[in-house]
Scaffold this active site. Structure first.
Site, mmCIF file in Angstrom:
data_model
loop_
_atom_site.group_PDB
_atom_site.id
_atom_site.type_symbol
_atom_site.label_atom_id
_atom_site.label_comp_id
_atom_site.label_asym_id
_atom_site.label_seq_id
_atom_site.Cartn_x
_atom_site.Cartn_y
_atom_site.Cartn_z
ATOM 1 C CG ASP A 1 35.480 49.986 28.903
ATOM 2 O OD1 ASP A 1 35.559 51.209 28.048
ATOM 3 O OD2 ASP A 1 36.443 49.828 29.678
ATOM 4 C CD GLU B 1 37.530 41.329 34.997
ATOM 5 O OE1 GLU B 1 37.997 41.805 33.608
ATOM 6 O OE2 GLU B 1 37.412 40.036 34.907
ATOM 7 C CB SER C 1 43.346 47.792 19.540
ATOM 8 O OG SER C 1 42.842 46.662 20.801
ATOM 9 C CB CYS D 1 34.817 13.727 56.898
ATOM 10 S SG CYS D 1 34.105 14.381 55.348
ATOM 11 C CD GLU E 1 37.535 15.085 54.158
ATOM 12 O OE1 GLU E 1 36.871 15.301 53.313
ATOM 13 O OE2 GLU E 1 38.114 15.728 55.175
#
Lengths: 351, 351
Positions: free
Chosen positions: B211, B285, B179, B95, B58
């Site tokens: 990984d 993940e 891959s 606000c 705002e």
């Protein structure tokens, strides 16, 4: 395209394809074929091949013209056919002769005869007789229509569709106490449609023991109306037939004479038996191990996988024991009820 | 809507939503908010909350009007805000006061303050001061924007998105020699976008060992431009921290001070630590076991599953060890490159 025809060859061929589609599931060991006859920008007749032993699509279209118009209407007309017309005597006289006999002056077809010994023969024969011939219109769609027929012609094996219904994590099982169905009523209705367009359904001994499925088309009224027979049912067991319960539905229901058994898990033998019965399109509705075996053997052509919107963490995978991964091509996803249907071809070059 | 405004409240709110979206990923522990100020059917200012400590949406919109118009332009104007304006003194003055101070005569907002003690307070306060208030415009979308903020407000826990990339049979592994990536470059780019809109990324000890992922946003120029910080990285291990290799990227790269470790697989503790750091949106993940643990614990809110067009028959499932199945709702499927992205909410009532 004659100069006073406002439509293109593709427009008319699409109509012929629509005709052909009416026969999908009904015509084996023949292919589904559709034909449209056009004169001066107007369709004067159309037809499709309804089942082996009945007239070819070209003959059906010619008969439709005769019924609704004068014989003269056909003189100078164009015929659109999804598949190259037959030029040899089969159960019916060659369609090329029928075309010549009725004064049709132009032939447009989509797919060549998949038999390399016959491909293009109609074209030369008709052109020698003064008929103009155009080929390859809507070719991909027309080839698509006769995939199972082509595979059977070229390899002696049927076209194999692996149908599975799995959770988003790839499992076919639900926890004890839940409904046996993973997928929605809409998906199960779609499976009925897949069965309708198939000539046989394969399942495994384990599925027979665990689920005792009927593997039938439920809409008997539709079968009666179209003349479609219940698909053959082929039970593939790793042991011998005596390991299967003789009280199973497939051995006791009114279609029990359409149930076959293959022992020793011999996939190739099972498929050859089905081809002998005239089956070209075969649906595999089985557990993960049999699915994996079809993929590994390079015998599977297509998948139809229904994904249910849940993660089950179940024990039984929809595809099991694969020796190597396999890529899919032309994946098509369709929302069906709350489920997702994946239709794709198996890329044999990836095996 | 004033009578000489050709647009609807919904039209203007959509603009405010677009403003708010610019802040997604940047504002935690505040919510993303957008605002638009309209006078006589014309937008005279707009703004969005850029990060905690900077002005609310705002105030940004009011500042924009001041910069481009006279102060008088605001008198009698309407302000559209995606979220109910704050009415209490925070890092910045309320606000509601700013709105009154500048002579704005109408306030339209989409979502109520998710804190039940505050909800509707701005409405009464403004109406008492003679300002007209309309609420609930584009409510679903406005509530959607502040999902993570609302969850943190109400439960003290962050919004959890489980991100996985799996084959069509639900596996995260490929055969040796292939891959490491199952999915396409386009999908991996989309994961970067998910990371950009997240405040933290969780992975497991096993993934770290196998990984050694960086778990970073690669586009440093974009970070610089927007002031976005690299997401926190939280490694959850079932053992103690000493079981994790100290040479892993997350412990050695230039963002190593943004890596946290949670021992004993204590999910709740890990999430509380992240909320203390101001994280509201957390991306998981990880391998199948940690995914399953989040679902089983009722801590997961959303899934983002990338399906690669292959059947691998691999060993490692994307979701493992679930005690019960879970249903998804509002499933949305999007083709991304050759892959399919499934975005859906986890239906906690199904657990």
């Amino acid at each position: 395209m004659s100069s006073n025809d406002p439509f293109t060859d593709e427009d008319w061929m699409q109509l012929a394809i629509s005709e052909a589609q009416k026969g999908v599931g009904l015509t084996a060991p023949n292919p589904p074929v559709g034909a449209v006859i056009v004169k001066d920008g107007m369709m004067i007749g159309k037809g499709w091949h309804q089942c082996a032993g009945k007239p070819h699509a070209e003959r059906e279209a010619i008969a439709a013209v005769k019924q609704n118009h004068s014989l003269e209407a056909m003189i100078g007309a164009t015929i659109y056919v999804t598949l190259e017309p037959c030029s040899t005597q089969g159960r019916t006289p060659p369609c090329t002769q029928g075309i010549l006999d009725h004064g049709i002056k132009r032939v447009v077809y989509g797919a060549d005869d998949p038999n390399p010994d016959h491909a293009g023969r109609a074209k030369s024969l008709l052109e020698e007789a003064g008929v103009s011939v155009t080929t390859g219109i809507c070719q991909a769609e027309c080839i698509d229509l006769i995939r199972p027929f082509s595979k059977a012609q070229l390899t002696g094996l049927p076209w194999i569709i692996l149908k599975s219904a799995i959770s988003l994590d790839g499992k076919i099982t639900r926890p004890p106490g839940e409904s046996q169905w993973l997928t929605s009523p809409e998906s199960r209705q779609h499976v009925q449609q897949l069965r309708y367009t198939s000539d046989a359904i394969i399942t495994g001994g384990n599925t027979l023991r665990n689920d005792d499925p009927a593997l039938t088309i439920r809409d008997e009224a539709k079968l009666k109306q179209t003349g479609k027979k219940q698909p053959w049912r082929m039970i593939i067991t790793r042991g011998d037939a005596s390991s299967l319960s003789q009280s199973s539905q497939v051995f006791t229901d009114r279609y029990q004479d359409r149930t076959l058994v293959q022992e020793n898990g011999d996939l190739l033998q099972a498929l050859k038996k089905l081809v002998e019965k005239g089956c070209h399109t075969v649906l595999v509705e089985a557990g993960g191990t049999l699915m994996g075996a079809f993929i590994d053997a390079g015998l599977a052509d297509e998948v139809a996988i229904f994904y249910a919107p849940m993660i089950t963490g179940g024990d039984m995978p929809g595809f099991a024991g694969l020796e190597r991964e396999v890529s899919l091509r032309e994946s098509k996803f369709t929302q069906i009820g709350d489920d997702l249907l994946l239709s794709a071809f198996i890329d044999q070059t990836s095996l």
